[in-house]
Design a protein around this motif. Structure first.
Motif, mmCIF file in Angstrom:
data_model
loop_
_atom_site.group_PDB
_atom_site.id
_atom_site.type_symbol
_atom_site.label_atom_id
_atom_site.label_comp_id
_atom_site.label_asym_id
_atom_site.label_seq_id
_atom_site.Cartn_x
_atom_site.Cartn_y
_atom_site.Cartn_z
ATOM 1 N N UNK A 34 0.832 -1.214 0.000
ATOM 2 C CA UNK A 34 0.000 0.000 0.000
ATOM 3 C C UNK A 34 0.867 1.265 0.000
ATOM 4 N N UNK A 35 2.148 1.115 0.386
ATOM 5 C CA UNK A 35 3.062 2.271 0.320
ATOM 6 C C UNK A 35 3.146 2.834 -1.094
ATOM 7 N N UNK A 36 2.870 1.966 -2.087
ATOM 8 C CA UNK A 36 3.102 2.369 -3.469
ATOM 9 C C UNK A 36 1.877 2.991 -4.129
ATOM 10 N N UNK A 37 0.740 3.001 -3.417
ATOM 11 C CA UNK A 37 -0.459 3.532 -4.057
ATOM 12 C C UNK A 37 -0.565 5.054 -3.896
ATOM 13 N N UNK A 38 0.107 5.586 -2.889
ATOM 14 C CA UNK A 38 0.070 7.040 -2.694
ATOM 15 C C UNK A 38 0.971 7.732 -3.705
ATOM 16 N N UNK A 39 0.560 8.899 -4.169
ATOM 17 C CA UNK A 39 1.399 9.659 -5.092
ATOM 18 C C UNK A 39 2.502 10.360 -4.303
ATOM 19 N N UNK A 40 3.716 10.112 -4.709
ATOM 20 C CA UNK A 40 4.848 10.832 -4.114
ATOM 21 C C UNK A 40 4.893 12.207 -4.755
ATOM 22 N N UNK A 41 4.821 13.227 -3.942
ATOM 23 C CA UNK A 41 4.845 14.608 -4.438
ATOM 24 C C UNK A 41 6.223 14.909 -5.048
ATOM 25 N N UNK A 42 6.309 15.960 -5.869
ATOM 26 C CA UNK A 42 7.630 16.348 -6.371
ATOM 27 C C UNK A 42 8.636 16.431 -5.217
ATOM 28 N N UNK A 43 9.787 15.878 -5.451
ATOM 29 C CA UNK A 43 10.778 15.780 -4.380
ATOM 30 C C UNK A 43 11.323 17.160 -3.991
ATOM 31 N N UNK A 44 11.680 17.286 -2.719
ATOM 32 C CA UNK A 44 12.333 18.502 -2.244
ATOM 33 C C UNK A 44 13.835 18.311 -2.414
ATOM 34 N N UNK A 45 14.366 18.898 -3.457
ATOM 35 C CA UNK A 45 15.791 18.724 -3.733
ATOM 36 C C UNK A 45 16.659 19.749 -3.001
ATOM 37 N N UNK A 46 16.034 20.564 -2.141
ATOM 38 C CA UNK A 46 16.845 21.572 -1.447
ATOM 39 C C UNK A 46 17.795 20.930 -0.447
ATOM 40 N N UNK A 47 17.487 19.680 -0.035
ATOM 41 C CA UNK A 47 18.392 19.005 0.900
ATOM 42 C C UNK A 47 19.546 18.321 0.171
ATOM 43 N N UNK A 48 19.440 18.260 -1.155
ATOM 44 C CA UNK A 48 20.507 17.648 -1.959
ATOM 45 C C UNK A 48 21.456 18.745 -2.436
ATOM 46 N N UNK A 49 22.395 18.384 -3.253
ATOM 47 C CA UNK A 49 23.357 19.369 -3.735
ATOM 48 C C UNK A 49 22.692 20.473 -4.543
ATOM 49 N N UNK A 50 21.517 20.171 -5.135
ATOM 50 C CA UNK A 50 20.798 21.184 -5.914
ATOM 51 C C UNK A 50 20.515 22.429 -5.080
ATOM 52 N N UNK A 51 20.354 22.234 -3.765
ATOM 53 C CA UNK A 51 20.047 23.369 -2.892
ATOM 54 C C UNK A 51 21.201 24.351 -2.827
ATOM 55 N N UNK A 52 22.402 23.838 -2.657
ATOM 56 C CA UNK A 52 23.631 24.626 -2.513
ATOM 57 C C UNK A 52 24.715 23.650 -2.052
ATOM 58 N N UNK A 53 25.992 24.065 -2.082
ATOM 59 C CA UNK A 53 27.008 23.207 -1.446
ATOM 60 C C UNK A 53 26.627 23.065 0.031
ATOM 61 N N UNK A 54 26.506 21.839 0.469
ATOM 62 C CA UNK A 54 25.894 21.628 1.778
ATOM 63 C C UNK A 54 26.879 21.711 2.931
ATOM 64 N N UNK A 55 26.380 22.085 4.081
ATOM 65 C CA UNK A 55 27.138 22.062 5.316
ATOM 66 C C UNK A 55 26.312 21.375 6.378
ATOM 67 N N UNK A 56 26.980 20.781 7.325
ATOM 68 C CA UNK A 56 26.301 20.256 8.500
ATOM 69 C C UNK A 56 26.737 21.136 9.640
ATOM 70 N N UNK A 57 25.800 21.656 10.406
ATOM 71 C CA UNK A 57 26.148 22.522 11.529
ATOM 72 C C UNK A 57 25.407 22.008 12.753
ATOM 73 N N UNK A 58 26.155 21.350 13.635
ATOM 74 C CA UNK A 58 25.549 20.771 14.834
ATOM 75 C C UNK A 58 25.861 21.652 16.030
ATOM 76 N N UNK A 59 24.880 22.486 16.414
ATOM 77 C CA UNK A 59 25.085 23.424 17.522
ATOM 78 C C UNK A 59 25.447 22.676 18.808
ATOM 79 N N UNK A 60 24.913 21.477 18.975
ATOM 80 C CA UNK A 60 25.175 20.734 20.220
ATOM 81 C C UNK A 60 26.627 20.274 20.323
ATOM 82 N N UNK A 61 27.351 20.346 19.229
ATOM 83 C CA UNK A 61 28.752 19.905 19.257
ATOM 84 C C UNK A 61 29.737 21.068 19.255
ATOM 85 N N UNK A 62 29.220 22.291 19.120
ATOM 86 C CA UNK A 62 30.145 23.434 19.093
ATOM 87 C C UNK A 62 30.920 23.507 20.399
ATOM 88 N N UNK A 63 32.187 23.949 20.320
ATOM 89 C CA UNK A 63 32.994 24.096 21.546
ATOM 90 C C UNK A 63 32.736 25.451 22.180
#
Lengths: 219, 319
Positions: free
Chosen positions: A190-219
């Motif tokens: 049944x997972x396959x019967x729902x229409x997958x909306x256009x993908x959000x590519x902003x989380x991929x490289x299309x968004x921009x050169x990516x960075x990870x920023x983990x505030x909980x790990x900052x010194x």
């Protein structure tokens, strides 16, 4: 892991034209596992280049990880002594090397290929495009973005025949056949019967050169 | 009365709404600007089909754009169905093209995923596939019915401009012959749900498998919701039939048909005869609203096929 394969020797020689003192620097992590840029490959490549004879002095070294600054300390002297460094790390490692040694010419000795897994001895399969929004839970643990030739999200195109992809039926499994079979086994079609909306590519490289920023790990 | 219910008012839509057994053709744009080719192909199709698909760089080979050639068909009095694939353009370019197509007077669009670029003349090109065909249908339906772009904004100029959205009749393809077979009907249902108004199927040679798929569609109530046009391509020769069977993914040709061609005095005439029989058979099936006749680089035989199938004259639509 990140997979890579060594560049052709001719291309490496062309890149290194005019270099007298070369350091070949291997990496002990992903490229060692996929037999492209570890200690052994460094030694083999050094021997081959010595045989060609155009470079006066070739030294060899391999550090644990070229994507981590701390491991460069042990080879700082060797890098400084060389005219140029041929790095057998992935593209990230080569870039860190260039950043730490801004005055040094650095060259890539391998082509970084993809995030993949071993299928059998000497064969690797692209398995993740690092799209930044993992959907594997919905698709039975088979990624349509990485494994479908067209990254389709709503099912197979008309080119899926006998479980193979028309782009190359010899080597490519149809990701959607794999997804269908797996979800059928799990009772989750049944997972396959729902229409997958256009993908959000902003989380991929299309968004921009990516960075990870983990505030909980900052010194 | 009729006009108020129509989505686009296209000739194709009107004929289907009226319950006519429709006939669409196909016209592949040339690989150069030798425009006479288009005139010739139009002459073979005009008056014999109700509308003609104009392909969008099919098999990933560069040709004149489908929208440009569709406009040329319109000017020549042959209603076009402009094909749009997801291979070469992202959602920004596609929506822009659809506004442009509407501005030029086009009213039918067929939404396709598109052949992979490795099959064409630019195998080193980057592909797009920002949308897939089902998402494309949904995006265009929402442009038409919700008057919104895929990004969520309303289709109007500035805050005070009127909402003026392109009224397009939306088609999609279906391939009952590819795998996984069980998924094929799910995919058709998704295309219906996404908002497709009509379906043109992959070429039907394997009638048993096609009828099995059609029965599934009827059982799920899909034939009530969407007009299905069955794909027909006449076989020109035994080598062509073998090529289609072995090299074209998703085309299944029973050996009996190939034998028939091989034993015939003239294979091309036999191919036409087979196509006519297929059309006549498909016409009797519950849930088939018409035929999509793809006479690939064989447009000049279309009049003969249509005539022999008893589908002349084509119905008239008042302007």
């Amino acid at each position: 892991m990140i997979t890579a394969e060594q560049k052709p020797l001719e291309e490496i020689q062309q890149m290194l034209a005019g270099v007298d003192k070369l350091l070949i620097l291997g990496c002990g992590t992903c490229v060692t596992v996929c037999l492209a840029g570890g200690e052994k490959e460094v030694a083999t490549l050094a021997d081959l280049l010595r045989l060609k004879g155009s470079i006066d002095q070739i030294t060899e070294a391999t550090i644990e990880r070229q994507c981590d600054q701390e491991f460069f300390e042990e080879v700082t002297r060797k890098i400084e002594d060389a005219d140029a460094v041929l790095s057998l790390a992935c593209g990230a490692g080569v870039q860190l090397l260039a950043r730490i040694f801004p005055e040094k010419c650095v060259y890539p000795g391998v082509n970084t290929r993809f995030i993949g897994l071993v299928e059998e001895q000497g064969k690797w399969l692209e398995s993740c495009l690092a799209c930044g929004d993992c959907k594997l839970g919905k698709f039975g643990g088979v990624c349509p973005i990485a494994r479908c030739s067209k990254s389709l999200l709503n099912g197979p195109c008309g080119g899926s025949i006998d479980g193979k992809c028309e782009v190359d039926p010899e080597t490519i499994d149809c990701a959607w056949q794999l997804i269908y079979d797996r979800l059928a086994k799990l009772g989750q079609l049944e997972n396959l019967t729902e229409i997958e909306e256009p993908n959000d590519f902003s989380t991929a490289h299309d968004g921009r050169p990516r960075r990870l920023d983990r505030a909980d790990m900052h010194l | 009365m009729e006009a108020t219910k129509l989505k686009s008012g296209s000739r194709l839509e009107r004929l289907l709404a009226r319950g006519e057994f429709v006939l669409t053709g196909e016209l592949g744009p040339p690989r150069s600007v030798e425009l006479e080719i288009i005139d010739k192909k139009v002459a073979h199709l005009k008056g014999y089909v109700d509308a003609a698909n104009v392909t969008d760089n099919q098999t990933a080979i560069v040709r004149i754009s489908s929208i440009a050639v569709s406009k040329m068909l319109l000017d020549r009095g042959l209603e076009p169905v402009a094909q749009i694939t997801c291979r070469d353009r992202n959602r920004i370019a596609i929506q822009s093209d659809v506004l442009g197509a509407y501005a030029l007077g086009l009213r039918n669009i067929l939404c396709l995923t598109g052949d992979h670029q490795t099959f064409g003349d630019h195998p080193t090109a980057r592909h797009v596939f920002d949308l897939d065909s089902i998402q494309l249908i949904k995006v265009l339906k929402d442009m038409r019915d919700e008057k919104r772009f895929a990004g969520g904004e309303e289709i109007r100029n500035g805050k005070k401009g009127p909402l003026v959205a392109p009224q397009i009749f939306l088609g999609a393809a279906a391939n009952p012959f590819a795998d996984p077979f069980e998924f094929r009907i799910i995919r058709l249902a998704k295309k219906v749900k996404a908002g497709a108004d009509f379906i043109q199927t992959q070429i039907v040679y394997d009638m048993d498998r096609f009828e099995g798929w059609l029965k599934q569609a009827r059982d799920m109530g899909l034939t009530e919701k969407i007009k299905i046009l069955a794909g027909i391509t006449p076989l020109k020769s035994v080598p062509m039939a073998k090529y289609m069977k072995n090299k074209v993914a998703g085309v299944s040709i029973p050996d009996a048909l190939i034998d028939r061609l091989a034993k015939a005095e003239k294979a091309s005439d036999e191919g036409i005869k087979i196509a006519v029989e297929q059309i006549q058979h498909l016409r009797q099936l519950d849930g088939i609203a018409g035929i999509h006749l793809m006479a690939i680089e064989w447009e000049h035989r279309v009049p003969e096929i249509v005539e022999k199938a008893g589908l002349l004259p084509r119905p008239v639509v008042e302007a």
